[in-house]
Motif scaffolding. Structure first.
Motif, PDB file in Angstrom:
ATOM      1  N   ARG A 267      35.809 -87.454  76.012  1.00 51.11           N
ATOM      2  CA  ARG A 267      36.467 -87.326  74.427  1.00 51.11           C
ATOM      3  C   ARG A 267      35.015 -86.903  73.638  1.00 51.11           C
ATOM      4  O   ARG A 267      35.456 -86.081  72.809  1.00 51.11           O
ATOM      5  CB  ARG A 267      36.728 -88.582  73.885  1.00 51.11           C
ATOM      6  N   CYS A 268      33.781 -87.377  73.848  1.00 52.78           N
ATOM      7  CA  CYS A 268      32.465 -86.762  73.173  1.00 52.78           C
ATOM      8  C   CYS A 268      32.670 -85.399  73.556  1.00 52.78           C
ATOM      9  O   CYS A 268      32.295 -84.364  72.697  1.00 52.78           O
ATOM     10  CB  CYS A 268      31.387 -87.706  73.646  1.00 52.78           C
ATOM     11  N   ALA A 269      32.758 -84.951  74.945  1.00 47.62           N
ATOM     12  CA  ALA A 269      32.379 -83.567  75.237  1.00 47.62           C
ATOM     13  C   ALA A 269      33.536 -82.687  74.561  1.00 47.62           C
ATOM     14  O   ALA A 269      33.206 -81.721  74.106  1.00 47.62           O
ATOM     15  CB  ALA A 269      32.652 -83.359  76.922  1.00 47.62           C
ATOM     16  N   LEU A 270      34.693 -83.331  74.628  1.00 44.39           N
ATOM     17  CA  LEU A 270      35.640 -82.301  73.875  1.00 44.39           C
ATOM     18  C   LEU A 270      35.572 -81.962  72.595  1.00 44.39           C
ATOM     19  O   LEU A 270      35.618 -80.999  71.898  1.00 44.39           O
ATOM     20  CB  LEU A 270      37.159 -83.070  74.085  1.00 44.39           C
ATOM     21  N   GLY A 274      34.429 -78.515  68.975  1.00 50.66           N
ATOM     22  CA  GLY A 274      34.918 -77.696  67.905  1.00 50.66           C
ATOM     23  C   GLY A 274      36.530 -77.237  67.995  1.00 50.66           C
ATOM     24  O   GLY A 274      37.273 -77.835  68.477  1.00 50.66           O
ATOM     25  N   SER A 275      36.435 -76.106  67.048  1.00 50.75           N
ATOM     26  CA  SER A 275      37.786 -75.645  67.053  1.00 50.75           C
ATOM     27  C   SER A 275      38.424 -74.944  68.400  1.00 50.75           C
ATOM     28  O   SER A 275      39.527 -74.430  68.312  1.00 50.75           O
ATOM     29  CB  SER A 275      37.918 -74.684  65.797  1.00 50.75           C
ATOM     30  N   ARG A 276      37.530 -74.824  69.416  1.00 51.65           N
ATOM     31  CA  ARG A 276      38.036 -74.365  70.725  1.00 51.65           C
ATOM     32  C   ARG A 276      38.547 -75.599  71.596  1.00 51.65           C
ATOM     33  O   ARG A 276      38.771 -75.274  72.977  1.00 51.65           O
ATOM     34  CB  ARG A 276      36.754 -73.430  71.459  1.00 51.65           C
ATOM     35  N   GLY A 277      38.808 -76.770  71.315  1.00 51.44           N
ATOM     36  CA  GLY A 277      39.128 -77.960  72.103  1.00 51.44           C
ATOM     37  C   GLY A 277      39.928 -78.595  71.444  1.00 51.44           C
ATOM     38  O   GLY A 277      39.883 -78.829  70.148  1.00 51.44           O
TER      39      GLY A 277
END
Ligand code: MG
Length: 291
Positions: A267-270, A274-277
């Motif tokens: 979830r942190c990586a996602l 930003g707006s691309r995930g």
């Protein structure tokens, strides 16, 4: 600058298009049966205990199927069974290679399509995008599953294709010598990838997945300029989405259900995308990208 419209959706298969909770117990039973039929004499207790140890070490330990950590060891039942079996062999100092037990257990405990798969695919196609399923599982198996799903939907049959056997778990460079099919520009995109993301777990999250990169090129008809209009959807961040994001694509994380729930580091990586995930618990959450 507004993003390019999504014209391709690259979908993972296991856990992304399918329901793991419906079959994981049966799969793990069948895996144990196959393990014993191959002559390894493993009790039900030993099998359960190995699974518990694997779970306790996930996600810090990674799936080592191709020699480098490629995904959390308990991200799904297929990875967990492979790691639990390898653990038992290590504990016993049994140096025999693990036979391919997965294939028959996987086929016999086939996970059903998600309930919203057909409607979601149909809506994506209505929005003018095509769908390509890119998975580690075999193209023949997924094509068979897909033709059953689309039996009565001839309108969708040429809009959804399979480009599987992707080997996303292989942390490797591009194959060589190259056959001249990959342009210098495309090869440079791979060369520019960092080796790994660090700091989310004690181990690195490796990005340079040469086999997956080549599968993506095939899926995009050898034209990586299409990445800016491509959305990748998967249920394991590091294996399905980390490299596509680093290559400039948009990514959608589908939440994994109990008992293989999505980890906090994913979830942190996602969130860092930003707006691309984005993420969702249901497949139809993908349709948000078309609004
Ligand atoms: Mg998956």
């Amino acid at each position: 600058m507004p993003a390019d419209p999504v014209t391709q959706v690259v979908l993972d298969f296991d856990g992304t298009c399918t329901q793991i909770p419906a079959i994981y117990e049966r799969y793990l039973e069948l895996f144990l049966k196959g393990f014993n039929e191959a002559g390894f004499n493993v009790s039900a207790e030993e099998w359960l205990e190995a699974q518990e140890i694997v779970r306790a070490h996930s996600p810090e330990e990674g799936w080592m199927v191709a020699g480098s950590p490629a995904a959390p060891v308990a991200a799904d039942p297929y990875i967990m069974a492979n790691e639990a079996a390898q653990l038992i062999l290590r504990q016993r100092r049994d140096t025999r290679p693990l036979p391919n037990i997965n294939a028959s257990a996987y086929a016999a405990a086939a996970a059903p399509w998600r309930d919203d798969a057909l409607d979601t695919f149909s809506a994506i196609v209505t929005h003018g995008a095509r769908i390509i399923i890119v998975s580690n599982s075999s193209s023949a198996f997924i094509s068979g599953r897909l033709s059953l799903l689309l039996e009565t939907r001839t309108d969708l049959q040429d809009k959804i294709t399979v480009q599987s056997d992707a080997g996303k778990f292989r942390i490797c460079e591009l194959s060589w010598p190259d056959s001249g099919t990959i342009s210098a520009q495309d090869a440079a995109r791979f060369t520019a990838l960092p080796v790994a993301y660090q700091g989310l777990l004690k181990r690195p999250l490796y990005l340079r997945r040469g086999a997956y990169f080549e599968a993506i090129r095939r899926a995009l008809a050898d034209d990586l300029s299409a990445l800016s209009g491509t959305l990748f959807c998967g249920d394991i961040f590091e294996m399905d989405l980390a490299m596509p994001f680093a290559l400039g694509a948009r990514v959608h994380l589908l939440d994994r259900a109990e008992p293989f729930s999505t980890y906090d580091y994913e979830r942190c990586a996602l969130a860092a995308c930003g707006s691309r995930g984005r993420n969702s618990t249901e497949l139809h959450g993908l349709l948000e990208w078309f609004k």
